[in-house]
Design a protein around this motif. Structure first.
Motif, PDB file in Angstrom:
ATOM      1  N   ARG A   1       0.860  -1.030   0.173  1.00 55.88           N
ATOM      2  CA  ARG A   1       0.060   0.111  -0.041  1.00 55.88           C
ATOM      3  C   ARG A   1       0.928   1.244  -0.141  1.00 55.88           C
ATOM      4  N   PRO A   2       0.390   2.393  -0.264  1.00 60.16           N
ATOM      5  CA  PRO A   2       1.327   3.503  -0.312  1.00 60.16           C
ATOM      6  C   PRO A   2       1.710   4.247   0.979  1.00 60.16           C
ATOM      7  N   SER A   3       2.803   4.709   1.016  1.00 59.73           N
ATOM      8  CA  SER A   3       3.279   5.161   2.321  1.00 59.73           C
ATOM      9  C   SER A   3       2.534   6.263   2.623  1.00 59.73           C
ATOM     10  N   PRO A   4       1.803   6.730   3.805  1.00 59.78           N
ATOM     11  CA  PRO A   4       1.321   7.855   4.025  1.00 59.78           C
ATOM     12  C   PRO A   4       2.205   9.247   4.229  1.00 59.78           C
ATOM     13  N   SER A   5       3.368   8.878   4.274  1.00 58.14           N
ATOM     14  CA  SER A   5       4.300   9.653   4.537  1.00 58.14           C
ATOM     15  C   SER A   5       5.100  10.398   3.632  1.00 58.14           C
ATOM     16  N   VAL A   6       4.608   9.761   2.240  1.00 60.69           N
ATOM     17  CA  VAL A   6       5.307  10.117   0.971  1.00 60.69           C
ATOM     18  C   VAL A   6       4.303  10.490   0.011  1.00 60.69           C
ATOM     19  N   PRO A   7       3.864  11.638  -0.208  1.00 58.50           N
ATOM     20  CA  PRO A   7       2.880  12.142  -1.114  1.00 58.50           C
ATOM     21  C   PRO A   7       2.743  11.353  -2.842  1.00 58.50           C
ATOM     22  N   VAL A   8       1.997  11.253  -3.273  1.00 58.74           N
ATOM     23  CA  VAL A   8       1.982  10.501  -4.699  1.00 58.74           C
ATOM     24  C   VAL A   8       1.307  11.457  -5.542  1.00 58.74           C
ATOM     25  N   MET A   9       2.013  11.757  -6.684  1.00 51.97           N
ATOM     26  CA  MET A   9       1.366  12.508  -7.726  1.00 51.97           C
ATOM     27  C   MET A   9       0.699  11.704  -8.883  1.00 51.97           C
ATOM     28  N   ASP A  10      -0.723  11.527  -8.756  1.00 48.97           N
ATOM     29  CA  ASP A  10      -1.554  10.781  -9.436  1.00 48.97           C
ATOM     30  C   ASP A  10      -1.605  11.239 -10.828  1.00 48.97           C
ATOM     31  N   HIS A  11      -1.683  12.640 -11.093  1.00 49.62           N
ATOM     32  CA  HIS A  11      -1.903  13.204 -12.063  1.00 49.62           C
ATOM     33  C   HIS A  11      -0.753  14.160 -12.819  1.00 49.62           C
ATOM     34  N   VAL A  12      -0.076  13.833 -13.793  1.00 54.19           N
ATOM     35  CA  VAL A  12       1.075  14.442 -14.233  1.00 54.19           C
ATOM     36  C   VAL A  12       1.047  15.300 -15.433  1.00 54.19           C
ATOM     37  N   PHE A  13       1.096  16.588 -15.548  1.00 55.85           N
ATOM     38  CA  PHE A  13       1.089  17.243 -16.856  1.00 55.85           C
ATOM     39  C   PHE A  13       2.211  17.399 -17.296  1.00 55.85           C
ATOM     40  N   ALA A  14       2.440  17.398 -18.708  1.00 56.07           N
ATOM     41  CA  ALA A  14       3.774  17.761 -19.328  1.00 56.07           C
ATOM     42  C   ALA A  14       3.670  17.958 -20.765  1.00 56.07           C
ATOM     43  N   GLU A  15       4.748  18.406 -21.346  1.00 62.05           N
ATOM     44  CA  GLU A  15       4.738  18.809 -22.788  1.00 62.05           C
ATOM     45  C   GLU A  15       5.372  17.769 -23.644  1.00 62.05           C
ATOM     46  N   ILE A  16       5.203  17.833 -24.993  1.00 59.19           N
ATOM     47  CA  ILE A  16       6.006  16.858 -25.706  1.00 59.19           C
ATOM     48  C   ILE A  16       7.683  17.300 -25.462  1.00 59.19           C
ATOM     49  N   ASP A  17       8.343  16.188 -25.585  1.00 65.65           N
ATOM     50  CA  ASP A  17      10.015  16.123 -25.643  1.00 65.65           C
ATOM     51  C   ASP A  17      10.556  16.680 -24.521  1.00 65.65           C
ATOM     52  N   THR A  18       9.664  16.561 -23.330  1.00 65.84           N
ATOM     53  CA  THR A  18      10.005  16.631 -21.975  1.00 65.84           C
ATOM     54  C   THR A  18      10.051  15.355 -21.216  1.00 65.84           C
ATOM     55  N   SER A  19      10.518  15.367 -20.095  1.00 72.05           N
ATOM     56  CA  SER A  19      10.977  14.168 -19.110  1.00 72.05           C
ATOM     57  C   SER A  19       9.623  14.095 -18.008  1.00 72.05           C
ATOM     58  N   ILE A  20       9.189  12.892 -17.997  1.00 71.48           N
ATOM     59  CA  ILE A  20       8.018  12.578 -17.179  1.00 71.48           C
ATOM     60  C   ILE A  20       8.469  11.543 -16.366  1.00 71.48           C
ATOM     61  N   SER A  21       8.037  11.554 -14.953  1.00 66.16           N
ATOM     62  CA  SER A  21       8.535  10.751 -13.836  1.00 66.16           C
ATOM     63  C   SER A  21       7.421  10.264 -13.256  1.00 66.16           C
ATOM     64  N   LEU A  22       7.000   9.108 -12.885  1.00 64.91           N
ATOM     65  CA  LEU A  22       6.014   8.585 -12.031  1.00 64.91           C
ATOM     66  C   LEU A  22       6.560   7.664 -10.885  1.00 64.91           C
ATOM     67  N   TYR A  23       6.435   7.981  -9.765  1.00 65.50           N
ATOM     68  CA  TYR A  23       6.925   7.332  -8.610  1.00 65.50           C
ATOM     69  C   TYR A  23       5.916   6.897  -7.689  1.00 65.50           C
ATOM     70  N   LEU A  24       6.372   6.037  -6.565  1.00 58.96           N
ATOM     71  CA  LEU A  24       5.468   5.702  -5.439  1.00 58.96           C
ATOM     72  C   LEU A  24       6.182   5.066  -4.352  1.00 58.96           C
TER      73      LEU A  24
ATOM     74  N   PHE B   1       1.256   9.981 -23.793  1.00 60.06           N
ATOM     75  CA  PHE B   1       0.329  10.571 -22.670  1.00 60.06           C
ATOM     76  C   PHE B   1      -0.636   9.380 -22.449  1.00 60.06           C
ATOM     77  N   GLY B   2      -1.415   9.475 -21.337  1.00 65.06           N
ATOM     78  CA  GLY B   2      -2.459   8.459 -21.040  1.00 65.06           C
ATOM     79  C   GLY B   2      -2.539   7.937 -19.623  1.00 65.06           C
ATOM     80  N   GLU B   3      -3.150   6.649 -19.401  1.00 61.47           N
ATOM     81  CA  GLU B   3      -3.128   6.127 -18.409  1.00 61.47           C
ATOM     82  C   GLU B   3      -2.304   4.942 -17.895  1.00 61.47           C
ATOM     83  N   TYR B   4      -1.824   5.052 -16.619  1.00 61.04           N
ATOM     84  CA  TYR B   4      -0.752   3.994 -16.531  1.00 61.04           C
ATOM     85  C   TYR B   4      -1.254   3.404 -15.063  1.00 61.04           C
ATOM     86  N   LYS B   5      -0.787   1.975 -14.784  1.00 62.82           N
ATOM     87  CA  LYS B   5      -1.081   1.268 -13.665  1.00 62.82           C
ATOM     88  C   LYS B   5       0.179   0.834 -13.100  1.00 62.82           C
TER      89      LYS B   5
END
Length: 521
Positions: free
Chosen positions: A267-290, A341-345
């Motif tokens: 389960r997610p750690s309550p002490s570390v916030p998670v960014m569920d929605h990420v907004f980005a432009e084309i040709d930029t770097s995108i990071s998802l973490y938990l 761009f889109g939905e990840y799990k």
């Protein structure tokens, strides 16, 4: 005391001492005390009146020393506090009696140990020596009058041995484990800690999740016991430390730790916030973490992306980095394209259960990422300033040009041309240099009236031909890239022309009043 003497007539008696005089046969003492001790003298006298002859006086005396006997006593004694490991030496102080002969001894009440001396001496004191000690004094009194008397006096002190706080026991209730315990989620867990010390020590059990625990503590002489109880959850995984101290623990606390592991699904750690929605432009770097909580550690981690119809696994590639460090999970798209761009799990599983977390990566012309936010204001501000500068320069240039054109009148037939001062090809130099030196040549045509050559010679002598525009210095180029090149000499109006070339006619004045501006942005 009685004084007796024989005589005729019957004698008279007088008792004398250092303090008084009594004319009696008997000298009485009531409640005799040591202040009554001393020499006492009895005087006897009579007066003999003979029938024949003179009167004769008779006199006699006798002395006695009164010795008052009393026992010795013990002066006041106070309790003693001493650190463990030190040496003890306590004297039983005696106020001497009469006679002064006596016997003195010390006795420890806890084990009846005796010291046949006025000094109580213990080397390398330990906490076992903490007890009550009694000093006993014995006196034997043998008076000349009366029976023999034995007197016994005593005083008691307490020896308080100070020692560091010491942890006696720290354990999980109803468990035989000592250092590490694994429990099921929702199971009740109890920890108990006992600490001994003199003075009475503190006691505490510490963990970052103490807020939801039931806490108890009990103090008694040289002893402290503390305990906690809680219903185990994934949040309670961690190290639990019992520690305590008193004033003797100068080097720090006495402590012990126990590791608590709670079997729980990821389960997610309550002490570390998670960014569920990420907004980005084309040709930029995108990071998802938990960051997750999980015990045991996950045995399966999978990233998947929805393509509009089905979920597909995301694998590491030249453009995608997937990483895991302990319970930190992440995926980075190095250079995003429209297809990214889109939905990840994120799927995380362990032996207890599994967890799925959804991420949404959305396109945004103005990315919500912090670096874009931080630079937007600066970029907009610089753009506005540059536009204003260009506008101001352009407006003033047009106004000035129109005013000169109206003042100069229609063009004349004089042949005016521009040359590159360096003699190189203008087109080529424009590519090599940001600014060029420009010269204005005024040529004498066939229709020029007499005197024009002299006018031009006068102007040349005054260094007014050629008109030169100099290249900007490098240090100014960076300050303002929208800069107008300044001319070496400008002919401002007809009056100045007339002053500098007074021998020229009006037609020549018109020709020489032309001014050419070269401005490059």
């Amino acid at each position: 005391m009685t004084c007796f003497s024989e005589g005729n007539p019957i004698p008279k008696y007088t008792w004398e001492s250092q303090t008084d005089q009594i004319h009696e046969t008997i000298r009485p003492f009531v409640n005799i005390s040591r202040k009554d001790a001393g020499n006492y003298t009895c005087y006897a006298s009579n007066e003999m009146k003979r029938t024949f002859g003179d009167t004769e006086h008779g006199f006699n005396s006798s002395s006695i020393y009164l010795n008052i006997m009393y026992p010795s006593t013990i002066a006041s004694l106070e309790d003693v506090s001493i650190s463990e490991g030190s040496n003890l030496n306590v004297a039983c102080r005696v106020q001497r009696g009469n006679p002064s002969y006596e016997t003195i001894s010390w006795n420890r009440q806890s084990d009846s140990k005796n010291w046949m001396d006025s000094q109580l001496t213990i080397t390398n004191v330990s906490r076992a020596d903490d007890a009550n000690y009694t000093c006993t004094l014995q006196n034997t009194i043998i008076p000349t009058i009366g029976d023999k008397t034995l007197t016994v006096t005593s005083r008691t002190i307490h020896l308080n041995v100070l020692y560091k706080a010491h942890l006696l026991n720290y354990s999980v209730l109803n468990s035989i484990a000592h250092d590490s315990v694994t429990v099921a989620e929702n199971e009740t867990v109890g920890l108990q800690c006992e600490i001994e010390g003199n003075p009475t020590p503190t006691c505490g059990i510490y963990n970052e999740h103490n807020s939801d625990m039931e806490y108890h503590i009990k103090y008694s002489h040289n002893y402290a016991k503390c305990s906690i109880n809680f219903k185990a959850s994934c949040l309670h995984i961690g190290v639990y430390k019992c520690k305590g101290a008193n004033v003797i623990n100068k080097s720090g606390y006495t402590e012990k730790t126990i590791n608590i592991f709670v079997e729980c699904s990821p389960r997610p750690s309550p002490s570390v916030p998670v960014m569920d929605h990420v907004f980005a432009e084309i040709d930029t770097s995108i990071s998802l973490y938990l960051t997750a909580l999980s015990y045991p550690k996950p045995n399966s981690v999978l990233w998947r992306k929805f393509d509009g119809k089905s979920w597909n696994n995301v694998n590491e590639s030249n453009n995608i980095r997937i990483y895991q460090s302990n319970l930190d999970f992440g995926m980075t798209i190095i250079r995003a394209s429209k297809a990214d761009f889109g939905e990840y799990k994120l799927f995380i599983s362990n032996a207890v259960g599994s967890y799925i977390h959804n991420f949404y990566v959305e396109y945004s012309a103005a990315s919500s990422q912090s670096d874009v936010h931080g630079n937007t204001g600066l970029i907009v501000g610089l753009t506005i300033v540059l536009i204003l500068l260009v506008t101001i320069v352009t407006v003033f240039g047009v106004i000035w040009y129109r005013r000169r054109r109206n003042h100069d009148g229609p063009d004349t037939d004089v042949n005016n041309s521009y040359q590159n001062v360096s003699g190189a090809n203008s087109q080529q130099n424009s590519n090599d240099n940001e600014y060029e030196k420009i010269g204005l040549n005024v040529k004498d045509s066939e229709n020029t009236v007499n005197g024009s050559s002299k006018c031009i010679e006068d102007i040349e002598e005054n260094n007014e031909i050629p008109v030169t525009y100099e290249k900007l210095a490098d240090d100014r180029k960076d300050l303002n890239q929208y800069s107008q090149l300044h001319s070496t000499k400008e002919i401002q109006d007809g009056n100045e022309t007339e002053k500098n070339a007074s021998s020229c006619n009006e037609e020549q004045h018109a020709e020489l009043s032309k001014i050419y501006i070269n401005m490059k942005i």
